[in-house]
Design an enzyme around this catalytic site. Structure first.
Site, PDB file in Angstrom:
ATOM      1  N   HIS A 121      18.665  43.833  -6.210  1.00 21.34           N
ATOM      2  CA  HIS A 121      17.393  42.861  -6.878  1.00 21.34           C
ATOM      3  C   HIS A 121      17.619  42.392  -8.278  1.00 21.34           C
ATOM      4  O   HIS A 121      18.192  43.104  -8.885  1.00 21.34           O
ATOM      5  CB  HIS A 121      16.136  43.553  -6.652  1.00 21.34           C
ATOM      6  CG  HIS A 121      14.955  42.424  -6.762  1.00 21.34           C
ATOM      7  ND1 HIS A 121      14.414  42.112  -7.964  1.00 21.34           N
ATOM      8  CD2 HIS A 121      13.917  42.018  -5.652  1.00 21.34           C
ATOM      9  CE1 HIS A 121      13.395  41.412  -7.751  1.00 21.34           C
ATOM     10  NE2 HIS A 121      13.208  41.181  -6.447  1.00 21.34           N
ATOM     11  N   ASP A 198      16.078  52.170  -7.599  1.00 19.75           N
ATOM     12  CA  ASP A 198      15.192  51.044  -7.459  1.00 19.75           C
ATOM     13  C   ASP A 198      14.453  51.534  -6.396  1.00 19.75           C
ATOM     14  O   ASP A 198      15.230  51.284  -5.046  1.00 19.75           O
ATOM     15  CB  ASP A 198      15.848  49.719  -7.505  1.00 19.75           C
ATOM     16  CG  ASP A 198      15.112  48.642  -7.067  1.00 19.75           C
ATOM     17  OD1 ASP A 198      13.504  48.945  -6.555  1.00 19.75           O
ATOM     18  OD2 ASP A 198      15.405  47.428  -7.005  1.00 19.75           O
ATOM     19  N   GLN A 201      11.746  49.172  -2.065  1.00 25.07           N
ATOM     20  CA  GLN A 201      11.954  48.985  -0.722  1.00 25.07           C
ATOM     21  C   GLN A 201      12.083  50.317  -0.032  1.00 25.07           C
ATOM     22  O   GLN A 201      12.379  50.348   1.384  1.00 25.07           O
ATOM     23  CB  GLN A 201      13.077  48.017  -0.284  1.00 25.07           C
ATOM     24  CG  GLN A 201      12.991  46.652  -0.990  1.00 25.07           C
ATOM     25  CD  GLN A 201      11.683  45.841  -0.320  1.00 25.07           C
ATOM     26  OE1 GLN A 201      11.185  46.208   0.825  1.00 25.07           O
ATOM     27  NE2 GLN A 201      11.303  44.795  -0.985  1.00 25.07           N
ATOM     28  N   LYS A 224       3.883  46.909  -2.292  1.00 25.08           N
ATOM     29  CA  LYS A 224       4.558  46.787  -1.129  1.00 25.08           C
ATOM     30  C   LYS A 224       4.193  47.980  -0.225  1.00 25.08           C
ATOM     31  O   LYS A 224       4.735  48.382   0.715  1.00 25.08           O
ATOM     32  CB  LYS A 224       6.262  46.918  -1.704  1.00 25.08           C
ATOM     33  CG  LYS A 224       6.362  46.012  -2.383  1.00 25.08           C
ATOM     34  CD  LYS A 224       8.054  45.677  -2.667  1.00 25.08           C
ATOM     35  CE  LYS A 224       8.361  44.838  -3.850  1.00 25.08           C
ATOM     36  NZ  LYS A 224       8.588  43.339  -3.251  1.00 25.08           N
ATOM     37  N   CYS A 361      15.720  36.704  -4.691  1.00 26.66           N
ATOM     38  CA  CYS A 361      15.880  37.343  -6.197  1.00 26.66           C
ATOM     39  C   CYS A 361      17.091  38.355  -6.003  1.00 26.66           C
ATOM     40  O   CYS A 361      17.289  39.309  -6.540  1.00 26.66           O
ATOM     41  CB  CYS A 361      14.743  38.416  -6.374  1.00 26.66           C
ATOM     42  SG  CYS A 361      13.264  37.192  -6.707  1.00 26.66           S
TER      43      CYS A 361
END
Length: 406
Positions: A121, A198, A201, A224, A361
């Protein structure tokens, strides 16, 4: 999992969009919020609204207890060793930038390497581009396989003794690829490099234990994972957080201020300048309670089942391309031949089905896929196979409509 009982906790799902029952398939962008989170936010503003840490009055004490209680809850949820390692931020983007500015820009120099992947991302790519430009370090990319995965052999051949930082997503927001973070961290550490993950997700969808993964930094967002917008977390090993410089200066993060010199508070507060995101942290606490009551393993299994079902249903549509590996997290990214993904999303929206369309993104990944944009359906604990059936029906109609037009 009792999906119907779970759905009843999300009031936003009980509505029609364009005359059709809402099918929400955009949780990778942001998840919907359950009643316990909404009620926690309302309760704070109705009963305990006050600034934290500064006041000795009752409301201030209550708010402080709730805010720091949320930090303790996050620590347990991700397996951190101490609340000193849990920094509240605005979200994943702010968390990663905090590492890039507070650590990388101060320690990197010409000849050093930052290793990233093409599936990142933008939030886990641009900060490292800027750090490389600022310090003279070199940005290197790990080559990807045709199916959108990356092998450990590729990481081993890319990471060298000159590598100082490895920045990698745990789960791709486009491909659904789940990267083996623990093994990548071991390779990075063999070369004395730090790994920045990251987790935007991953944390909402699977059990994450940062100590077991042995990552040096891990970033994720509350919105999220059923929590409020505007709240996120930077986990960092204490030894590295202590060496980092703050990136925001002002109230709350200071210890002593003189006319020409100042000192900072201890961890974690030295990275939380200004009035912190109090309500967001309280809402995140409620979101974690909600998710853990259901069970992260159950949530992950449910989403993987939905992703497998979606791949089967969508493969029945002629001219539809699915991107990414067969084994994936709970999302499917695709295109219909001759139909722009924005048009696909518009047709679906007319029937009450919400999906994401664009480059997500992840423009370098779009280039790697040889496409300008894709459509993406992403699933969460409140989605059903019936939602996917509605998606497939809408895609068939989109294909028929644009086939007739062109």
């Amino acid at each position: 999992m009792d999906i119907q009982a779970i759905r009843e906790q999300f009031p936003i799902l009980d509505q029609e969009v364009n005359g059709h029952p809402l099918v929400y398939l955009d949780s990778a962008a942001t998840s919907q919020k359950p009643l316990p989170v909404i009620e926690a936010l309302e309760s704070y503003y109705r009963q305990n609204n006050s600034n934290v840490h500064r006041g000795v009055h009752t409301l201030g004490s209550r708010a402080t207890d709730q805010y720091e209680g949320a930090r303790e809850r996050v620590k347990d949820f991700i397996g951190a060793r101490s609340t000193e390692e849990v920094i509240f931020t605005r979200g994943t983007t702010t968390a990663i930038n905090t590492v890039a500015y507070g650590y990388a820009r101060h320690v990197l120099q010409e000849g050093d390497e930052i290793v990233v992947t093409e599936m990142e991302h933008h939030s886990n790519l641009i900060p490292w581009q800027q750090a490389a430009k600022y310090t003279g370090a070199t940005l290197k990319y790990v080559p990807m396989e045709e199916d959108g995965t990356i092998t450990l052999e590729s990481f081993r051949s890319t990471i060298t003794n000159a590598t100082k930082i490895v920045a990698v997503t745990h789960v791709s927001n486009v491909l659904g690829t789940v990267n083996p973070i623990k093994e990548i961290a071991a390779i990075a550490h063999e070369h004395d490099a730090l790994i920045v993950v990251d987790g935007a997700q991953s944390v909402p969808h699977m059990k994450v234990d940062v100590a077991n993964l042995d990552c040096d930094f891990y970033a994720f967002s509350g919105h999220k994972m059923c929590g409020p917008t505007g709240i996120g977390v930077l986990y960092g090993k204490k030894e590295w957080l202590e060496k980092m410089e703050p990136v925001e200066f002002g109230g709350e993060m200071i210890d002593f201020v003189g006319l020409y010199e100042s000192t900072w508070k201890d961890l974690p507060w030295k990275f939380e300048g200004g009035t912190p995101i109090i309500a967001g942290a309280i809402g995140l606490h409620a979101a974690i309670d909600f998710l853990e009551e259901i069970g992260m393993d159950q949530i992950e299994a449910h989403e993987r089942d939905l992703a497998a079902y979606a791949q089967t249903k969508l493969k029945e549509i002629d001219g539809l391309t699915i991107y990414g590996p067969k084994q994936r997290s709970g999302l499917v990214t695709f295109n219909i031949d001759g139909v722009h993904p924005h048009d696909t999303a518009t047709v679906l929206d007319a029937e009450g089905t919400a999906v994401r369309a664009g480059h997500h993104c992840a423009q370098p990944l779009m280039k790697w896929l040889d496409t300008a944009a894709t459509a993406r359906a992403s699933f969460y604990l409140y989605n059903t196979k019936e939602d996917i059936d509605r998606l497939a029906e809408g895609l068939n109609r989109a294909k028929e409509y644009f086939g007739d037009v062109f």
